[in-house]
Design an enzyme around this catalytic site. Structure first.
Site, PDB file in Angstrom:
ATOM      1  CG  ASP A 168       2.968 -26.080  61.957  1.00  0.00           C
ATOM      2  OD1 ASP A 168       2.393 -25.005  62.223  1.00  0.00           O
ATOM      3  OD2 ASP A 168       4.015 -26.460  62.493  1.00  0.00           O
ATOM      4  CG  PHE A 192       9.752 -12.351  50.903  1.00  0.00           C
ATOM      5  CD1 PHE A 192       8.496 -12.037  50.394  1.00  0.00           C
ATOM      6  CD2 PHE A 192       9.878 -12.599  52.268  1.00  0.00           C
ATOM      7  CE1 PHE A 192       7.395 -12.001  51.216  1.00  0.00           C
ATOM      8  CE2 PHE A 192       8.770 -12.551  53.096  1.00  0.00           C
ATOM      9  CZ  PHE A 192       7.525 -12.251  52.557  1.00  0.00           C
ATOM     10  CB  THR A 193      12.414  -7.708  53.122  1.00  0.00           C
ATOM     11  OG1 THR A 193      11.454  -6.747  52.647  1.00  0.00           O
ATOM     12  CG2 THR A 193      13.672  -7.635  52.280  1.00  0.00           C
ATOM     13  CB  THR A 245       8.937  -5.013  50.727  1.00  0.00           C
ATOM     14  OG1 THR A 245       9.633  -6.257  50.555  1.00  0.00           O
ATOM     15  CG2 THR A 245       9.951  -3.913  50.950  1.00  0.00           C
ATOM     16  NE  ARG A 246       3.273  -9.815  54.488  1.00  0.00           N
ATOM     17  CZ  ARG A 246       1.964  -9.736  54.587  1.00  0.00           C
ATOM     18  NH1 ARG A 246       1.397  -8.615  54.936  1.00  0.00           N
ATOM     19  NH2 ARG A 246       1.212 -10.788  54.344  1.00  0.00           N
ATOM     20  CE  LYS A 253       6.816 -14.777  43.401  1.00  0.00           C
ATOM     21  NZ  LYS A 253       8.240 -14.556  43.652  1.00  0.00           N
TER      22      LYS A 253
END
Lengths: 685, 551
Positions: free
Chosen positions: A301, A371-372, A375-376, A393
């Site tokens: 990662d 933040f979802t 919608t990002r 943003k």
């Protein structure tokens, strides 16, 4: 766990003495055919003492038993460290009653009676009674008993830090835990079983090596016990001399069969796992450690492994017609409620550059938009005196879609800036105020120091590194280039990871990866070596075949090295063991054949006594003593493992052939001569 | 050292010849197209059953059934030869244990002969034995082809009958015809008539044995068989009439084993691996030649005092062919499991025996037609196992992991050879079965027994002359040794290949131990040397070394 007892701790040495005697039980010896052969030989020679018991015979018998005992000792020593750790872990088992939570009320029950699904309450000072997941609350937990790390860790409900381990202690706050494991199958129990090696099974490679050692033993049995027929024939043919007696034959046999590796093989296996444990990595099986040596693809990662955990805002780049101050202010407003490290770094940067204080925004005037995934974007809706403001943003793509949906356009300059940021390995965020594009924020990834060299070493070892990241391909490529990984996967989802692992495995690669989230679990299970972070979820910890208590993803590299070291130690000692036989032949055979063909004094085959040993008996004894002592001499090597340096296979083979092959041929000659001289000086022969 | 360099130059020449032959063999075994007219014609002749492919088990079963069938037929012919045609010299019945021994000997490509052909067997029997030399060589090559296919990752090991037919029709028979013609041009007899009678100058009537020798000789040398038409084998003037025939024989002995290595590389698609294998084999061959030719250049100790100039040990040599060809032949014939002799091995200096002994004990550099490569494969498995561990990886060969199952099979196959040789020798040394039959006392007598079992176990067929080996005990014991020494090292390696072929191949990386590097060659060399030396060192000491030191 972190307590690093030295390799040959006097306390451990003493502790291993009794078990090495206890291991003389034939049932114990039977599992190791090479040593069992020595064991039988020792018994036979002991029985022969009844017939004649001279100084030579007694010494021979003693050294044969020492050979068996030394091998037992090596195994006991390797086990003793694990036993000590297991005892320490056992003392952590929770004996105080757990506070079981049922229908809104608490009631004390024994920790051993908890079943999966039960809820328990833990408050500051309580020991956590069983493995579980926090369903409510947040707490700081002292996990030092397991990880050795004294700093407390935060555990909270939801997300990837919800798992708690039985035996650890809550330091503050109150949490409600749902028990996830059956009694006796907890993480602690598994750890105890692992470090103790109680149910140690032979690994596939150990079994294959065992077959080789057995077949060599059979060959040497044949070689040794065909000799009396050969010499008997020659004697009947009138060549004189005498056939070797049973004691000498047993001595020859014991010297020829690979006792060095045979005596140390289980110590090597146990200490391999132990070495991992000392790196604070728990392997669920020896098989996993072996597989680690074969790994040739590492999926890493990006975040936390290749780059320092978090991205930092490093620059505000305003759109045309926007002042930097305006942009910074909008960016700060949009990030006020953003608890992520990136969000906080934006607030900090605004403060540093423009001394903008994070304002307290009153509830009625501001509505935070989290933040979802849909919608990002995140941000805030403000009801300010001069009208409604909606500041957002988000990722460039998401913002562009949002702006264009509302009939606006993203200025070309901003698009260019976004490209530039991505091209430099950064993450661009775009800030908008309503439909007005304010500009972009440069979120920078910091590549860890020294990681590039580490990857170069891995490449030398034949291991390919693949960086996994959720970033877009351009950003990913830039970081990949900076870090020096061989390949990268951008915009990777857990499914992508899984697919990648399958693809690599189908192409014949062995894949190792680290993971901590529940969504990593399938990939951890699929990978040949799956290292779960201890901070991760219970699901992740169960899916992997190793758990890293330090939760350090770069540990994977150490794990691979330990796996290789384990196999190399076996190979090196096998080679050494066989190479030793040359000198032992030259010591024993002239002694056995000295009388054959002798006209007067020594026979023609005495010419082979290149070491010019004191007498036939001294020669035999010296070889047997060398054979026994070499086991002791190599115990440290077996426990530590041979030196591993990253280099390609051919170079490594040449190096080890030189050290253990050629060295194994040469070393015994002076050693046997020295023993022979000492025996003579001490008048033992 | 002129003779030594001559020998090495000769070997290099054969090596060059083996390269195109390897191509030819590959073409024989792996036809490029299944539908060329030639292939269709072959299928028409051989039947469609010959096209059915299968796994390693089917292959082994077919091989065993075919070999058993061949053995049964020849047993009938040899047993009833006195009632059958083509018996111009009226050869009588042969004792059953000898028939059993001879049949086994020829079916297993050993051709250990406890008889003199010209005084024992009819022409029909000799021709039957000649045919066995073809089929046994073909069986060995077929098994080798199946192994190579399996190792290339192909789960289809091919069809034994088809392979054998192709090897016979497209490879061995044409090659043998060429050699037989050349031999008869060089003066080797080729006739079905009985013995000739001649009246000598002294007026005595001499019977001169003859027969279809050239045909017999060609396949004897090419197929690593070594069974002679006459008792003295290739030291008989009719089996080795002069320089040309001698040269043709020497070339033929190592030719197919050498070619098999190239074919191995071609079937695997790894020519560089074959080069490494070949290099290791050549290194061993060169060592053995040096170890034999050098001690053989000093005169026999018993004749040292004779007042004549002796440039070398001349005893037991066919001096009309020169003194060097004998020891060179001895090495080539033992290195390739051939077993024909061009000089009396029994007359070699004791130390010179170590080279031929090493050939029999290692039996893999180059080894018999096809089977030599199979034996070498076993050593490679052992080598990659130890080497793989030493580089910190689960051992793998050609991209497939060598695990407990493969090691068990390889270890079992590896044990067969020492077990048969040392066990057999011990048994015969300890009983009168051996002791009563030796021709020379002491260490040489021990060497004779050791050599006989070494020769039988490695399916070689040569012997240290003098041993009275046509006894029931020798016939039966060596027959059993030959059977086990032949079929176990074919069946077990094929099982390994089957097990490897079923595995998922491992990808290559710089951490992989490559099988086409000098380092790998060195490792295999060391493993063969060590295992061979550790197993047979005491026996070598009590035989040739003791004899040498006692002189």
């Amino acid at each position: 766990m972190k307590s690093r007892s030295s390799l040959l701790d006097p306390h451990l040495l003493k502790g291993a003495l009794v078990p090495s005697l206890r291991k003389l039980d034939p049932r114990n010896q039977w599992g190791n055919p090479v040593m069992f052969t020595v064991y039988l030989g020792a018994i036979v020679c002991t029985a022969l003492l009844l017939r004649s018991a001279g100084l030579f015979e007694i010494q021979l018998v003693a050294w044969l038993w020492f050979t068996v005992l030394f091998a037992n000792f090596a195994e006991a020593l390797a086990e003793s460290r694990g036993k000590a750790q297991a005892d320490a872990l056992r003392s952590m088992r929770v004996t105080t009653p757990a506070r079981k939570y049922e229908d809104g009320a608490e009631r004390p029950v024994a920790a051993a009676d908890l079943r999966p699904g039960d809820l328990v309450v833990c408050e500051a000072g309580d020991a956590i009674p069983a493995d579980g997941e926090i369903v409510e609350g947040i707490a700081s937990v002292d996990e030092s008993a397991i990880t050795g790390e004294s700093a407390p860790v935060i555990r909270e409900s939801g997300g990837d830090r919800s798992a708690v381990t039985g035996g650890t202690r809550v330091l503050s706050d109150r949490i409600l835990i749902r028990v996830t494991c059956e009694p006796g199958k907890s993480f602690l129990d598994r750890m105890i079983a692992l470090v103790e090696g109680g149910e140690r099974q032979k690994t596939p490679n150990e079994r294959a090596l065992g077959v080789l050692l057995v077949s060599l033993t059979l060959v040497f049995l044949l070689v040794t016990f065909s000799l009396p027929a050969f010499t008997g024939f020659l004697i009947r043919q009138g060549l004189g001399g005498s056939s070797p007696d049973l004691g000498s034959l047993v001595a020859l046999l014991v010297c020829l069969i690979p006792t060095t590796i045979g005596g140390l093989v289980s110590a090597i296996g146990i200490s391999g796992i132990d070495r991992l444990t000392r790196h604070n990595v728990l392997a669920t099986s020896g098989r996993a450690v072996e597989a680690a040596g074969d790994v040739d693809v590492l999926l890493l990662d990006k975040t936390g492994t290749i780059t320092l955990g978090n991205r930092q805002a490093s620059e505000f780049i305003p759109a045309p017609g926007v002042t930097p101050l305006e942009l910074a202010e909008a960016a700060q407003l949009a990030s006020l409620a953003d608890g992520t490290p990136e969000g906080r770094s934006i607030v900090v940067l605004a403060k540093q550059l423009f001394d903008l204080r994070a304002r307290e925004l009153a509830e009625p005037h501001a509505r935070f938009v989290p933040f979802t995934a849909e919608t990002r974007m995140s941000g805030v809706d403000l009801d300010s005196p001069d009208g409604k403001r909606s500041i957002r943003k988000g990722a460039a793509e998401a913002v562009k879609r949002h702006v264009e949906f509302h009939g606006g356009t993203v200025p070309a300059e901003v698009a260019r800036d976004v490209d530039r940021i991505a091209g430099q390995g950064g993450t661009p965020l775009v800030v908008i105020d309503g439909s007005r594009v304010m500009g972009s924020i440069f979120l920078k990834d910091i590549v860890k120091g020294g990681i590039r060299e580490r990857f170069a070493k891995l490449r030398e070892m034949g291991i390919r590194t693949v960086m996994i990241t959720g970033d877009n391909p351009r950003t990913a490529a830039a970081i990949a280039a900076e870090a020096g990984v061989d390949d990268f996967m951008a915009e990777a989802t857990p499914e992508d990871k899984m697919r990648r692992i399958r693809k690599e495995q189908e192409a014949g690669h062995l894949v190792a990866m680290t993971g901590d989230g529940t969504n990593d679990a399938p990939a951890l299970a699929q990978a040949d070596v799956g290292v779960a972070m201890n901070t991760g979820t219970q699901a992740a910890r169960e899916a992997g075949n190793m758990v890293d208590l330090d939760s350090d993803p770069t540990k994977l590299i150490d794990i691979v090295e330990i796996g290789k070291q384990l196999l190399m130690t076996r190979g090196a000692l096998t080679t050494f063991s066989l190479a030793n036989d040359v000198a032992k032949y030259f010591a024993i055979l002239p002694a056995l054949f000295a009388g054959i063909g002798a006209v007067s004094g020594k026979g023609p085959l005495a010419a082979l006594d290149v070491m010019d040993l004191h007498s036939p008996q001294s020669a035999i004894l010296s070889a047997v003593i060398f054979n026994a002592l070499i086991i002791v001499a190599l115990i440290p090597l077996a426990l530590k493992g041979v030196d591993y340096r990253p280099m390609n296979a051919a170079a490594l083979l040449r190096r080890n052939l030189l050290i253990y092959g050629l060295g194994g041929v040469v070393v015994p000659f002076p050693c046997i001569k020295l023993i022979d001289l000492s025996l003579g000086a001490l008048h033992l022969v | 050292m002129n003779t030594l360099s001559l020998a090495l130059v000769f070997v290099a020449t054969v090596a060059v010849l083996s390269w195109p032959l390897g191509r030819w063999l590959h073409w024989t075994l792996q036809p490029a197209s299944e539908d060329s007219p030639a292939e269709r014609l072959l299928r028409l002749v051989l039947g469609s059953g010959c096209a059915r492919p299968g796994g390693w088990r089917n292959y082994v079963i077919a091989l065993l059934v075919f070999n058993a069938g061949m053995a049964a037929i020849s047993w009938l012919v040899l047993t009833w030869q006195h009632h059958l045609p083509l018996n111009p010299d009226g050869m009588g019945p042969v004792k059953p244990s000898l028939v059993f021994h001879t049949v086994v000997s020829f079916v297993t490509n050993t051709n250990l002969q406890h008889y003199s052909g010209e005084a024992t067997f009819s022409h029909l029997s000799q021709l039957t034995l000649m045919w066995l030399q073809f089929t046994s060589a073909a069986s060995g090559i077929a098994a080798f082809a199946a192994l190579a296919r399996g190792l290339s990752g192909n789960r289809n090991f091919g069809n034994f009958h088809r392979d054998t037919a192709r090897i016979l029709i497209l490879f061995l028979i044409p090659l043998a015809v060429v050699w037989a013609l050349a031999f008869s041009l060089a003066g080797v007899p080729m006739t079905l008539e009985g013995s000739a009678s001649a009246t000598t100058l002294e007026g005595a009537v001499q019977t001169i044995a003859r027969g279809p020798v050239a045909a017999f000789l060609a396949i004897k040398q090419l197929g690593t068989n070594g069974g002679g038409f006459f008792g003295p084998n290739s030291t008989h003037p009719f089996e080795n009439p002069g320089a040309l025939a001698n040269f043709m024989s020497l070339v033929a002995i190592p030719l197919i084993p050498m070619a098999c290595v190239w074919t191995f590389g071609r079937i695997l698609g790894r020519p560089s691996h074959a080069r490494v294998v070949s290099a290791v084999m050549f290194a061993f061959l060169a060592l053995k030649i040096v170890a034999t030719v050098v001690p053989e250049s000093s005169p026999a100790s018993a004749l040292k005092e004779l007042p004549v100039i002796q440039s070398a040990n001349l005893e037991g040599k066919e001096l009309r062919l020169g003194a060097t060809t004998g020891p060179l032949w001895a090495v080539l014939t033992t290195s390739t499991s051939n077993g024909s002799v061009g000089a009396m091995h029994g007359s070699l200096n004791p130390l010179s025996l170590l080279g031929p002994f090493a050939g029999l004990w290692l039996n893999s550099t180059f080894g018999g037609a096809g089977v030599g490569m199979i034996n070498f494969f076993l050593f490679m498995i052992l080598a990659v196992f130890v080497a793989g561990l030493m580089v910190g990886r689960t051992p793998e060969y050609l991209g497939r992991k060598v695990e407990a199952r493969e090691m068990t099979l390889a270890a079992a196959a590896f044990l067969v050879h020492p077990f048969l040789i040392l066990g057999g020798t011990a048994l015969f040394c300890a009983t009168s079965m051996g002791e009563a039959t030796i021709a020379n006392p002491g260490a040489r007598g021990f060497s004779e027994i050791l050599y006989e079992f070494s020769s039988a176990a490695s399916n070689n067929g040569s012997g240290l002359e003098g041993l009275s080996d046509n006894t029931d005990a020798w016939n039966i014991a060596t027959a059993i040794v030959m059977l086990l020494g032949r079929y176990l090292p074919i069946i077990l390696p094929l099982a390994i290949a089957g097990s490897l072929a079923a595995k998922q191949p491992v990808a290559l990386s710089s951490g992989t131990l490559r099988t086409d590097t000098p380092t790998f060659g060195l490792m295999v060399f060391a493993v063969i040397l060590f295992l061979g030396a550790l197993t047979f060192f005491p026996a070598a000491l009590l035989g040739p070394v003791l004899e040498h030191l006692s002189l």
